[in-house]
Design a protein around this motif. Structure first.
Motif, mmCIF file in Angstrom:
data_model
loop_
_atom_site.group_PDB
_atom_site.id
_atom_site.type_symbol
_atom_site.label_atom_id
_atom_site.label_comp_id
_atom_site.label_asym_id
_atom_site.label_seq_id
_atom_site.Cartn_x
_atom_site.Cartn_y
_atom_site.Cartn_z
ATOM 1 N N THR A 133 0.937 -1.257 0.014
ATOM 2 C CA THR A 133 0.211 0.135 0.076
ATOM 3 C C THR A 133 0.861 1.212 0.079
ATOM 4 O O THR A 133 1.861 1.205 0.465
ATOM 5 N N PRO A 134 0.308 2.379 -0.447
ATOM 6 C CA PRO A 134 1.147 3.615 -0.632
ATOM 7 C C PRO A 134 1.567 3.952 0.908
ATOM 8 O O PRO A 134 2.702 4.569 1.077
ATOM 9 N N LYS A 135 0.767 4.137 2.011
ATOM 10 C CA LYS A 135 0.979 3.994 3.240
ATOM 11 C C LYS A 135 2.140 3.389 3.828
ATOM 12 O O LYS A 135 3.144 3.898 4.530
ATOM 13 N N GLN A 136 2.189 1.808 3.579
ATOM 14 C CA GLN A 136 3.435 1.059 3.801
ATOM 15 C C GLN A 136 4.518 1.717 3.336
ATOM 16 O O GLN A 136 5.709 1.882 4.038
ATOM 17 N N MET A 141 9.749 4.608 4.192
ATOM 18 C CA MET A 141 10.548 5.614 3.595
ATOM 19 C C MET A 141 11.194 6.611 4.713
ATOM 20 O O MET A 141 12.349 7.296 4.706
ATOM 21 N N ALA A 142 10.334 6.525 5.810
ATOM 22 C CA ALA A 142 10.456 7.355 6.984
ATOM 23 C C ALA A 142 11.398 6.668 8.238
ATOM 24 O O ALA A 142 11.709 7.355 8.780
ATOM 25 N N MET A 143 11.711 5.329 7.872
ATOM 26 C CA MET A 143 12.511 4.496 8.661
ATOM 27 C C MET A 143 13.922 4.450 8.604
ATOM 28 O O MET A 143 14.404 4.752 7.204
ATOM 29 N N LYS A 144 14.594 4.290 9.492
ATOM 30 C CA LYS A 144 16.010 4.146 9.214
ATOM 31 C C LYS A 144 16.176 2.543 9.545
ATOM 32 O O LYS A 144 16.095 1.882 8.296
ATOM 33 N N LYS A 145 15.966 1.887 10.474
ATOM 34 C CA LYS A 145 16.005 0.322 10.560
ATOM 35 C C LYS A 145 14.410 -0.105 10.435
ATOM 36 O O LYS A 145 13.550 0.533 11.017
ATOM 37 N N ILE A 146 14.356 -1.059 9.377
ATOM 38 C CA ILE A 146 13.076 -1.650 9.279
ATOM 39 C C ILE A 146 12.420 -2.100 10.460
ATOM 40 O O ILE A 146 13.099 -2.941 11.294
ATOM 41 N N VAL A 147 10.991 -1.564 10.729
ATOM 42 C CA VAL A 147 10.423 -2.443 12.124
ATOM 43 C C VAL A 147 9.129 -2.960 11.386
ATOM 44 O O VAL A 147 8.105 -2.457 10.906
ATOM 45 N N ILE A 148 9.094 -4.151 11.351
ATOM 46 C CA ILE A 148 8.254 -5.044 10.700
ATOM 47 C C ILE A 148 6.536 -4.717 11.060
ATOM 48 O O ILE A 148 5.672 -4.346 10.658
ATOM 49 N N SER A 149 6.525 -4.489 12.578
ATOM 50 C CA SER A 149 5.239 -4.304 13.013
ATOM 51 C C SER A 149 4.450 -2.891 12.496
ATOM 52 O O SER A 149 3.495 -2.747 12.242
ATOM 53 N N GLU A 150 5.384 -1.894 12.506
ATOM 54 C CA GLU A 150 4.992 -0.756 11.770
ATOM 55 C C GLU A 150 4.499 -0.718 10.553
ATOM 56 O O GLU A 150 3.685 -0.125 10.087
ATOM 57 N N LEU A 151 5.179 -1.494 9.717
ATOM 58 C CA LEU A 151 4.930 -1.692 8.412
ATOM 59 C C LEU A 151 3.410 -2.474 8.244
ATOM 60 O O LEU A 151 2.711 -2.310 7.384
ATOM 61 N N GLU A 152 3.291 -3.460 8.968
ATOM 62 C CA GLU A 152 2.003 -4.341 9.343
ATOM 63 C C GLU A 152 1.099 -3.569 9.857
ATOM 64 O O GLU A 152 -0.089 -3.484 8.870
ATOM 65 N N ASP A 153 1.140 -2.470 10.496
ATOM 66 C CA ASP A 153 0.075 -1.542 10.964
ATOM 67 C C ASP A 153 -0.370 -0.493 9.866
ATOM 68 O O ASP A 153 -1.453 -0.216 9.878
ATOM 69 N N ALA A 154 0.663 -0.190 9.118
ATOM 70 C CA ALA A 154 0.444 0.825 7.945
ATOM 71 C C ALA A 154 -0.434 0.325 6.811
ATOM 72 O O ALA A 154 -1.087 0.861 6.118
ATOM 73 N N GLY A 155 -0.308 -1.065 6.981
ATOM 74 C CA GLY A 155 -1.127 -1.841 5.660
ATOM 75 C C GLY A 155 -2.623 -2.219 6.245
ATOM 76 O O GLY A 155 -3.379 -2.536 5.409
ATOM 77 N N LEU A 156 -2.947 -1.741 7.335
ATOM 78 C CA LEU A 156 -4.324 -2.093 8.000
ATOM 79 C C LEU A 156 -5.264 -0.870 7.342
ATOM 80 O O LEU A 156 -4.972 0.283 7.172
#
Length: 156
Positions: A133-136, A141-156
């Motif tokens: 999704t565009p939000k993901q 793009m705003a992350m330094k280290k990838i945080v999986i839970s934040e990407l999962e939350d952005a896909g909801l």
């Protein structure tokens, strides 16, 4: 053991041995295969001060074969080439990020640079599913280290 037909070669100023030791301590199933040093008799004005430095190092990182050398400051490593480390979960991302990230100003979107100037991409194995999704994508793009839970939350 058969070596890879194609192997990346890393050019270091004078830290090849230290880099091989560092990387093989981080990655499982890794080892230094050989180290050849500049001999005394090859030294001329182009190689002054290189005696004992690595003219050819061979090592394996988790099944990937590499070569390296100490070539002096003529060439520098850059982000134009990076190595992707595919991680099973957040714990593995955190482990490799902690071990490899050394230059905070070079960190973005899962990319980091180690203390030798080598660039790494520390990403989850399911990165494609986390970027649907565009939000993901914006979140990543705003992350330094990838945080999986934040990407999962952005896909909801």
């Amino acid at each position: 053991m058969e070596l890879s037909k194609i192997q990346p070669c890393l050019w270091f100023n004078d830290q090849a041995r230290e880099a091989m030791e560092y990387y093989t301590a981080i990655f499982p199933n890794s080892r230094i295969r050989s180290i050849e040093t500049y001999p005394d008799e090859s030294l001329d004005e182009h190689f002054e001060g290189m005696r004992g430095k690595v003219i050819n190092g061979e090592f394996t990182l988790d099944g990937v074969d590499f070569v390296c050398l100490d070539g002096g400051p003529v060439f520098q490593l850059s982000e134009a080439v990076s190595f992707v480390v595919t991680c099973a979960d957040q714990d593995e991302i955190d482990y490799y990020w902690h071990a490899l990230s050394h230059t905070p100003e070079a960190e973005q979107c899962g990319w980091c640079k180690d203390r030798f100037g080598v660039s790494w991409q520390i990403v989850p194995a399911n990165m494609a599913q986390l970027m649907t999704t565009p939000k993901q994508v914006q979140t990543m793009m705003a992350m330094k280290k990838i945080v999986i839970s934040e990407l999962e939350d952005a896909g909801l």
